[in-house]
Scaffold this active site. Structure first.
Site, PDB file in Angstrom:
ATOM      1  N   ASN A 219       0.851  -1.204   0.000  1.00 55.29           N
ATOM      2  CA  ASN A 219       0.000   0.000   0.000  1.00 55.29           C
ATOM      3  C   ASN A 219       0.880   1.244   0.000  1.00 55.29           C
ATOM      4  O   ASN A 219       2.103   1.149  -0.013  1.00 55.29           O
ATOM      5  CB  ASN A 219      -0.943  -0.024   1.203  1.00 55.29           C
ATOM      6  N   LYS A 347     -13.528   0.008  16.980  1.00 53.63           N
ATOM      7  CA  LYS A 347     -12.235  -0.680  16.813  1.00 53.63           C
ATOM      8  C   LYS A 347     -11.460  -0.707  18.131  1.00 53.63           C
ATOM      9  O   LYS A 347     -10.826  -1.697  18.479  1.00 53.63           O
ATOM     10  CB  LYS A 347     -11.425   0.055  15.733  1.00 53.63           C
TER      11      LYS A 347
HETATM   12  N1  CTP Z   1      -2.994  -3.434  12.346  1.00 50.90           N
HETATM   13  C1  CTP Z   1      -2.114  -4.406  12.758  1.00 50.90           C
HETATM   14  N2  CTP Z   1      -2.082  -5.614  12.114  1.00 50.90           N
HETATM   15  C2  CTP Z   1      -2.922  -5.874  11.084  1.00 50.90           C
HETATM   16  C3  CTP Z   1      -3.824  -4.884  10.658  1.00 50.90           C
HETATM   17  C4  CTP Z   1      -3.830  -3.675  11.305  1.00 50.90           C
HETATM   18  O1  CTP Z   1      -1.350  -4.164  13.686  1.00 50.90           O
HETATM   19  N3  CTP Z   1      -2.866  -7.036  10.481  1.00 50.90           N
HETATM   20  C5  CTP Z   1      -3.067  -2.154  13.071  1.00 50.90           C
HETATM   21  C6  CTP Z   1      -2.638  -0.945  12.288  1.00 50.90           C
HETATM   22  O2  CTP Z   1      -1.259  -0.665  12.478  1.00 50.90           O
HETATM   23  C7  CTP Z   1      -3.521   0.158  12.875  1.00 50.90           C
HETATM   24  C8  CTP Z   1      -4.800  -0.582  13.167  1.00 50.90           C
HETATM   25  O3  CTP Z   1      -4.429  -1.936  13.382  1.00 50.90           O
HETATM   26  O4  CTP Z   1      -3.015   0.623  14.102  1.00 50.90           O
HETATM   27  C9  CTP Z   1      -5.767  -0.484  12.020  1.00 50.90           C
HETATM   28  O5  CTP Z   1      -6.743  -1.425  12.210  1.00 50.90           O
HETATM   29  P1  CTP Z   1      -7.466  -2.224  11.016  1.00 50.90           P
HETATM   30  O6  CTP Z   1      -8.334  -3.214  11.672  1.00 50.90           O
HETATM   31  O7  CTP Z   1      -6.530  -2.694   9.994  1.00 50.90           O
HETATM   32  O8  CTP Z   1      -8.300  -1.130  10.422  1.00 50.90           O
HETATM   33  P2  CTP Z   1      -8.201  -0.354   9.132  1.00 50.90           P
HETATM   34  O9  CTP Z   1      -7.247  -0.979   8.166  1.00 50.90           O
HETATM   35  O10 CTP Z   1      -7.924   1.045   9.525  1.00 50.90           O
HETATM   36  O11 CTP Z   1      -9.654  -0.430   8.616  1.00 50.90           O
HETATM   37  P3  CTP Z   1     -10.704  -1.615   8.415  1.00 50.90           P
HETATM   38  O12 CTP Z   1     -10.919  -2.324   9.709  1.00 50.90           O
HETATM   39  O13 CTP Z   1     -11.876  -0.822   8.032  1.00 50.90           O
HETATM   40  O14 CTP Z   1     -10.138  -2.477   7.365  1.00 50.90           O
END
Ligand code: CTP
Length: 420
Positions: A219, A347
């Site tokens: 990304n 979240k």
């Molecule tokens: N994060 C992480 N490991 C992952 C995915 C996300 O540590 N596999 C962390 C990111 O660093 C950030 C947060 O979780 O601090 C974002 O949460 P995420 O659930 O990924 O949400 P988004 O990507 O922002 O959105 P969505 O849930 O809508 O996909």
């Protein structure tokens, strides 16, 4: 007074040293940028710099004497290098030539700039400029390594076409970037060291999930937010470790960087660093999915459709929160495009966090690969909307809030112990 996260610059005294290179004329723009930010600038030139730009230019624009030779008969202060060096908050040299860098590194002191370098206790930042061949020369690179080890901040030269026609790294960094780097250093030195003793573990950058040996899913994250958090933490006396995936932003000076590539590697590195941390901040843009299979050889093109099967990656932030011990503050980010606060709060609950930094990435000036961000800080007991600010200022606000939560957890811990 409220800490608004704005840099503390007004009235700071900056010594601007100018060495003899074709880029010397750009020092005028740098000086003006520092003045616009509220700094009082005094300028000193090497003799060779006077071949490229006249001291009078600086004298007219600063209304201060410009020093070239402190033993010159017209100089009112015969030990100017000592008095001058004691009266400054920052010593910036731009441009710094190969000759000057080598002299600084060796401790030679045969003119005003070199004696000032040895005599000052202010932080020193240099912006090298020279022909790419000279920049790559082992002697110059040795000097740079020595200066870094001595605590000098280096503003890397830009790549591009040089005055001599050569192309490569060696061009003086853009005056605006030099000014910003100098202001950040001034700001860092003006901060209270209120996070001394904290060990902050940060994830940053974009993970890469391999499809085959040459392709991956990733990304647009630059790592800038994670690096800004490390820079802010270090400025306030904390130790900072960054577990960084792919990044394009410059690395912060003084942080420990652990390089990883995929979400799986990031998880492993975080778990091995975690026992030492007091605050964990997940600023990385971790890929949510990865290919179920990584092809061992490069996938060849064909006329048929290609379907990639993806599976979820481990959620590093949720895993850290799940294993959370007492008095570890866990901070996450939420990039949203609608119902921002509501989704971020959900979240925070779902992942069991102490603080979530919510940003509406659909807004101008927020989100990935920008210098600024617009965020809301949401803890369990309060939420705060912040205006648009630089990522470094956001970082300071996040750390302010993490510090408050950590103090609350420590207080809870000691109450619990007393009750027991
Ligand atoms: N994060 C992480 N490991 C992952 C995915 C996300 O540590 N596999 C962390 C990111 O660093 C950030 C947060 O979780 O601090 C974002 O949460 P995420 O659930 O990924 O949400 P988004 O990507 O922002 O959105 P969505 O849930 O809508 O996909």
């Amino acid at each position: 007074m409220l800490d608004d996260g704005a840099p503390r610059i007004a009235g700071k005294r900056v010594a601007l040293g100018v060495a003899g290179g074709i880029a010397a004329y750009k020092a005028v723009e740098i000086m003006r940028g520092l003045q616009r930010a509220g700094c009082a600038v005094r300028v000193a030139l090497t003799r060779h710099a006077c071949e490229f730009i006249r001291p009078l230019t600086f004298r007219a624009l600063t209304d201060e004497p410009v020093i070239v030779d402190d033993y010159a008969p017209e100089n009112p202060d015969p030990i100017a290098h000592i008095s001058f060096s004691q009266q400054i908050d920052l010593f910036l040299v731009a441009p710094a030539t190969a000759n000057l860098l080598a002299k600084f590194a060796a401790g030679l002191a045969d003119d005003f700039l070199t004696t000032t370098y040895l005599a000052t206790t202010a932080p020193v930042i240099v912006a090298p400029a020279m022909n790419p061949q000279m920049w790559h020369h082992p002697a110059t690179q040795r000097a740079i390594a020595q200066l870094r080890a001595d605590g000098v901040h280096i503003i890397e030269p830009d790549r591009g076409e040089m005055a001599c026609g050569a192309v490569g790294p060696g061009r003086l960094s853009e005056p605006e970037k030099v000014v910003q780097a100098a202001l950040r250093l001034l700001d860092a030195h003006g901060r209270a060291r209120d996070l001394t003793g904290e060990r902050i573990l940060i994830t940053a950058g974009a993970t890469r999930e391999e499809i085959d040996p040459v392709r991956f899913i990733s990304n647009r994250s630059s790592g800038r937010m994670g690096f800004a958090l490390a820079e802010a933490a270090l400025a306030r006396g904390a130790q900072a470790t960054v577990v960084a995936a792919a990044t394009s932003a410059p690395e912060p000076c003084g942080a420990r960087i652990v390089r990883v590539s995929s979400a799986e590697e990031m998880l492993r590195a975080v778990m091995s660093e975690l026992p030492d941390a007091t605050i964990f901040i997940a600023a990385a843009a971790v890929a949510d999915y990865r290919p179920v299979m990584r092809a061992p050889q490069k996938i060849k093109k064909s006329d048929r459709r290609l379907t990639l099967e993806l599976e979820p990656t481990p959620d590093i932030l949720a895993e850290v929160a799940r294993q959370k011990r007492d008095a570890l503050v866990v901070v996450g980010f939420a990039a949203e495009t609608e119902r921002v606060a509501e989704r971020a709060r959900a979240k925070l609950e779902r992942k069991g966090l102490d603080l979530i930094v919510a940003n509406d990435v659909s807004q101008e000036g927020a989100g990935f690969d920008t210098e600024t961000n617009i965020v809301t800080l949401i803890a369990r007991d309060r939420a705060r909307d912040l205006p648009r600010m630089t990522k470094l200022e956001v970082a300071h606000r996040v750390l302010d809030e993490a510090k408050r939560l950590r103090a609350m957890q420590m207080a809870d811990g000691s109450t619990a112990k007393t009750v027991r």
